[in-house]
Structure formats: structure tokens, C-alpha cells
Design a protein around this motif. Structure first.
Motif, PDB file in Angstrom:
ATOM      1  N   ASP A  86       0.847  -1.196   0.000  1.00 33.58           N
ATOM      2  CA  ASP A  86       0.000   0.000   0.000  1.00 33.58           C
ATOM      3  C   ASP A  86       0.879   1.242   0.000  1.00 33.58           C
ATOM      4  N   THR A  88       0.161   4.256   0.289  1.00 29.87           N
ATOM      5  CA  THR A  88      -0.229   5.342   1.199  1.00 29.87           C
ATOM      6  C   THR A  88       0.402   5.202   2.579  1.00 29.87           C
ATOM      7  N   ARG A 122      -3.769   8.828   3.720  1.00 28.94           N
ATOM      8  CA  ARG A 122      -5.219   8.964   3.859  1.00 28.94           C
ATOM      9  C   ARG A 122      -5.773   7.584   4.193  1.00 28.94           C
ATOM     10  N   LYS A 123      -6.822   7.565   4.949  1.00 30.49           N
ATOM     11  CA  LYS A 123      -7.457   6.292   5.305  1.00 30.49           C
ATOM     12  C   LYS A 123      -8.320   5.844   4.135  1.00 30.49           C
ATOM     13  N   THR A 124      -8.160   4.590   3.738  1.00 27.92           N
ATOM     14  CA  THR A 124      -8.918   4.073   2.603  1.00 27.92           C
ATOM     15  C   THR A 124      -9.530   2.723   2.952  1.00 27.92           C
ATOM     16  N   LYS A 125     -10.558   2.382   2.238  1.00 27.20           N
ATOM     17  CA  LYS A 125     -11.169   1.070   2.399  1.00 27.20           C
ATOM     18  C   LYS A 125     -10.219  -0.025   1.908  1.00 27.20           C
ATOM     19  N   ALA A 126      -9.397   0.290   0.923  1.00 23.79           N
ATOM     20  CA  ALA A 126      -8.425  -0.678   0.418  1.00 23.79           C
ATOM     21  C   ALA A 126      -7.428  -1.051   1.517  1.00 23.79           C
ATOM     22  N   PHE A 127      -6.977  -0.055   2.282  1.00 28.16           N
ATOM     23  CA  PHE A 127      -6.051  -0.348   3.378  1.00 28.16           C
ATOM     24  C   PHE A 127      -6.754  -1.190   4.445  1.00 28.16           C
ATOM     25  N   ASP A 128      -7.979  -0.827   4.780  1.00 28.51           N
ATOM     26  CA  ASP A 128      -8.739  -1.608   5.773  1.00 28.51           C
ATOM     27  C   ASP A 128      -8.889  -3.060   5.321  1.00 28.51           C
ATOM     28  N   ASP A 161      -3.911   9.076  10.301  1.00 30.08           N
ATOM     29  CA  ASP A 161      -3.429  10.037   9.320  1.00 30.08           C
ATOM     30  C   ASP A 161      -2.888  11.269  10.034  1.00 30.08           C
TER      31      ASP A 161
END
Length: 188
Positions: A86, A88, A122-128, A161
Motif C-alpha cells: 500500500d 499510502t 489517507r485512510k482508505t477502504k483498500a487499506f482496511d 493520518d
């Protein structure tokens, strides 16, 4: 020969098939298995034992040193995996679970828990999704390693973040804490 360019000559070019290069991204299971293998080797070195089987045996017995070395080894490996998969992710920190002395004194086995804070752009759904997949895969791998009846929860990943850190909210407060500052295990 070409009249416009007297130096140009016809050349035969042999074409050989070039094998396709595969840059397949690892899935969560293979990434967690890889992290588990490397963490076992790290723990074996720290415990000064001849094989990773001896580390696994100590983990089954709840040996405090084996659990701590394995936990740190997993933290560094999972942090590297997060950073690789990831873009990010800027940094990853490991922090201790705040169990009370009574919790630890009455525990039959020292629990294996890897607590990570991932500083992300940035917080993303992909990271979650990535964090959840790694957590599930590691729970299964670790459960198999210690011969548990089923998966054991091992990994907690908390994304923060710049706003969380600046406002000292949630796990963002730990990143700059004076008393419980986590250890940075990976940075971009």
C-alpha cells in the motif's frame, strides 16, 4: 541499399521468444506465511536455539521470551508487507498492549498479540481490507503453528493520518506520546 542513406544495410534480426515476467502481488496468505517464517528465524536467533521447531514449541508453552521475540519479528515483517502493498503507508509503529499486571499474572499463557499503528497519507477502504486480510491469514497461520483448535487473533492494525496525529485523537495520540511512544519498525 537505400540511396538516401549509404550506410544503411539490411540486417536479419533473429527473434527469440522472451519469457513473460510475472510481477504478481502476494496474497494475504502467502504474505503472512512469509512473515511467519522470517519471524520464526528471527526468534530462533534471539533465543539461541537450533531450529524454528524449538521456537514453535516454546510458543505452545507460552514462553514469555519466545512470544516477545516472535511478536517483534512479526511486527517488522508485517510492517514491511504493508509498506510494500500500500503506497499510502508512510510509517508503521509497534506498541505494547496495556494489560494490567493482574491480567498477566493470572494468564495461563502469554498471549501473542501484534499491535501496529500505520501512519497513512489517507485512510482508505483498500487499506482496511488489506489489514483485515492479513489479520485473518496470520490468525490461521499462528493457530496452525501453535496447534490451536482454531485460528487465534494475533494482529491489530490501526491506521492514523496526519489529522489524527495533529489532533492527538485515537491511536494518533500514541504516535507522539511521551509516556507510551510506540517503536517505529518501518518507514517509507
Amino acid at each position: 541499399m537505400n540511396k538516401l542513406n549509404p550506410y544503411q544495410k539490411s540486417v536479419e534480426v533473429a527473434t527469440t521468444p522472451v519469457p513473460a515476467v510475472s510481477f504478481a502481488m502476494p496474497d494475504a496468505v502467502s504474505a503472512s506465511d512469509n512473515a511467519m517464517e522470517k519471524a520464526l528465524v528471527y526468534a530462533a536467533g534471539k533465543l539461541n536455539v537450533a531450529s524454528t521447531d524449538q521456537v514453535a514449541q516454546r510458543l505452545r508453552q507460552g514462553n514469555r521470551d519466545a512470544v516477545q521475540y516472535m511478536s517483534y519479528g512479526l511486527a517488522t515483517q508485517i510492517a514491511q508487507t504493508l509498506g510494500t502493498l500500500d503506497e499510502t503507508v508512510q510509517a508503521v509503529y509497534v506498541f505494547e498492549d496495556f494489560a494490567t499486571p493482574d491480567d498477566l499474572a493470572f494468564a495461563e499463557h502469554v498471549p501473542m498479540t501484534v499491535n501496529l499503528i500505520a501512519r497513512v497519507e489517507r485512510k482508505t477502504k483498500a487499506f482496511d481490507s488489506l489489514a483485515q486480510a492479513l489479520s485473518r491469514a496470520l490468525a490461521t497461520s499462528y493457530g496452525e503453528l501453535v496447534a490451536a483448535s482454531g485460528p487465534r487473533h494475533v494482529l491489530n492494525i490501526h491506521p492514523v493520518d496526519a489529522t489524527d496525529i495533529a489532533n492527538r485523537s485515537g491511536y494518533g495520540a500514541l504516535v507522539t506520546s511521551l509516556h507510551y511512544q510506540p517503536i517505529q519498525v518501518w518507514q517509507r
